[in-house]
Scaffold this active site. Structure first.
Site, PDB file in Angstrom:
ATOM      1  N   GLU A 129       0.988  -1.348   0.108  1.00  0.00           N
ATOM      2  CA  GLU A 129       0.190   0.135   0.027  1.00  0.00           C
ATOM      3  C   GLU A 129       0.902   1.248  -0.209  1.00  0.00           C
ATOM      4  O   GLU A 129       0.671   2.259  -0.866  1.00  0.00           O
ATOM      5  CB  GLU A 129      -0.865   0.031   1.352  1.00  0.00           C
ATOM      6  CG  GLU A 129      -2.106  -0.950   1.125  1.00  0.00           C
ATOM      7  CD  GLU A 129      -3.157  -0.503   0.203  1.00  0.00           C
ATOM      8  OE1 GLU A 129      -2.904   0.580  -0.876  1.00  0.00           O
ATOM      9  OE2 GLU A 129      -4.313  -0.846   0.246  1.00  0.00           O
ATOM     10  N   THR A 185      -5.636   8.073  -4.380  1.00  0.00           N
ATOM     11  CA  THR A 185      -5.624   7.848  -2.791  1.00  0.00           C
ATOM     12  C   THR A 185      -4.953   8.903  -2.284  1.00  0.00           C
ATOM     13  O   THR A 185      -5.431   9.353  -1.078  1.00  0.00           O
ATOM     14  CB  THR A 185      -5.319   6.497  -2.399  1.00  0.00           C
ATOM     15  OG1 THR A 185      -6.182   5.333  -2.938  1.00  0.00           O
ATOM     16  CG2 THR A 185      -5.452   6.356  -0.735  1.00  0.00           C
TER      17      THR A 185
HETATM   18  N1  HSE Z   1      -8.932   3.882   4.294  1.00  0.00           N
HETATM   19  C1  HSE Z   1      -8.217   4.379   3.211  1.00  0.00           C
HETATM   20  C2  HSE Z   1      -8.778   5.892   2.518  1.00  0.00           C
HETATM   21  C3  HSE Z   1      -8.669   3.572   2.104  1.00  0.00           C
HETATM   22  O1  HSE Z   1      -9.879   6.079   2.909  1.00  0.00           O
HETATM   23  O2  HSE Z   1      -7.977   6.579   2.349  1.00  0.00           O
HETATM   24  C4  HSE Z   1      -8.153   3.830   0.853  1.00  0.00           C
HETATM   25  O3  HSE Z   1      -8.230   2.646  -0.173  1.00  0.00           O
END
Ligand code: HSE
Length: 313
Positions: A129, A185
């Site tokens: 990640e 993201t």
């Molecule tokens: N929890 C993370 C976010 C998930 O919302 O940024 C991203 O895939």
């Protein structure tokens, strides 16, 4: 054994109030990672991607970064060939890099017989990640590794707490075609507030508690009613044209709960398949997007199992 193939599922993180803590594994789609070893001597990782244009430099690739992380930790020598077959769509909030990362972690653990525990598997998968999105958040990787509904405690010991999902829980996923920055993201996280008013925190803690109680008791209505976030979705709503109207449409069509899937832009609707028709919910969400002139597509699935070995030799 010198070759292992592992598949790991897409996932949907946050589920409303559980930012970076909650995630749900989907049954489909699943990424596939093949890891082969050859020779001995200095560690050399070679990366191949099928089905998507992704970095072939291992440290820049979610699966490659996990393989490197495990190879370093356990001082594994020789050539390690990694073939990632992408099936989980990328950049739409379905934990694509998490699926690749989880599959790579379980493949390495199995191939080298390392006996890595769940918390450490999840921590290594988090390195994937980090490579893909700049932050080692563990929600998606935990769901893709363990399956079902997971919550990942913050802190040094990220052992996911896993709940099986109620059997009739159906999932409708709708993805609008919207243009978002390449490192989506990272962008979506940059929209989040640095500080939050206490009343919003109280709201989210109460909703998250209701949701966990819903999973613990297998009560889909309770799970859905806990799917209400007062912090993160508000900050990210501008990424999804018509977000409020789409949520309303899903609820009116019978969804028990609806939220932004992970960092978006997909929309996740949870439906009790014994009482409502998940395909009709999906249709209403897609129609609501289209009424706002936003093209969208989607699918219906159910809750999935975690990463599993599908071939070895
Ligand atoms: N929890 C993370 C976010 C998930 O919302 O940024 C991203 O895939």
């Amino acid at each position: 054994m010198d070759r292992v193939v592992v598949e790991a599922p897409a996932s949907s993180a946050n589920l409303g109030p559980g930012f970076d803590v909650f995630a749900l594994a989907l049954k489909e789609p699943r990424d596939r990672v093949e890891v082969r070893t050859a020779g001995s001597g200095k560690t050399k990782v070679m990366m191949e991607n099928v089905g998507a244009e992704l970095p072939t430099i291992p440290r820049e690739n979610a699966a490659g970064a996990v393989v490197l992380s495990i190879a370093r930790k356990f001082k594994l020598g020789g050539e390690i060939h990694v073939k990632l077959t992408k099936r989980v769509p990328m950049g739409v909030g379905l934990g694509s890099s998490g699926a690749s990362s989880a599959a790579a972690a379980v493949a390495m653990d199995t191939l080298f017989g390392l006996g890595i525990g769940m918390a450490e598997l999840v921590r290594h998968a988090g390195e994937g990640e980090r490579a893909a999105s700049g932050a080692a958040h563990l929600d998606n990787v935990a769901a893709s590794t363990a399956g079902g509904f997971v919550l990942v405690p913050a802190g040094a010991e990220p052992t996911p707490v896993r709940f099986p999902a109620p059997k009739s829980l159906a999932i409708a996923v709708a993805t609008p075609k919207v243009k978002l920055p390449a490192r989506k993201t990272e962008y979506a996280r940059s929209l989040l507030p640095a500080t939050v008013e206490l009343n919003r925190v109280v709201h989210n803690v109460s909703m998250a508690s209701v949701m966990v109680a819903g999973f613990a008791t297998g009560d889909i209505q309770m799970i859905g009613s806990g799917m209400d976030d007062a912090i993160v979705e508000k900050a990210r709503a501008k990424m999804i044209p018509g977000f409020a109207a789409v949520k309303k449409a899903a609820k009116e069509a019978g969804a028990a709960g609806v939220c932004m899937s992970g960092a978006g832009p997909s929309i996740l609707s949870l439906v009790d398949g014994l009482k409502e028709d998940p395909t009709a919910v999906l249709g209403s969400v897609l129609d609501a997007f289209r009424s706002g002139s936003v093209a969208a597509e989607g699918f219906v699935t159910s809750v999935g199992e975690g990463a599993r070995v599908v071939e070895s030799s």
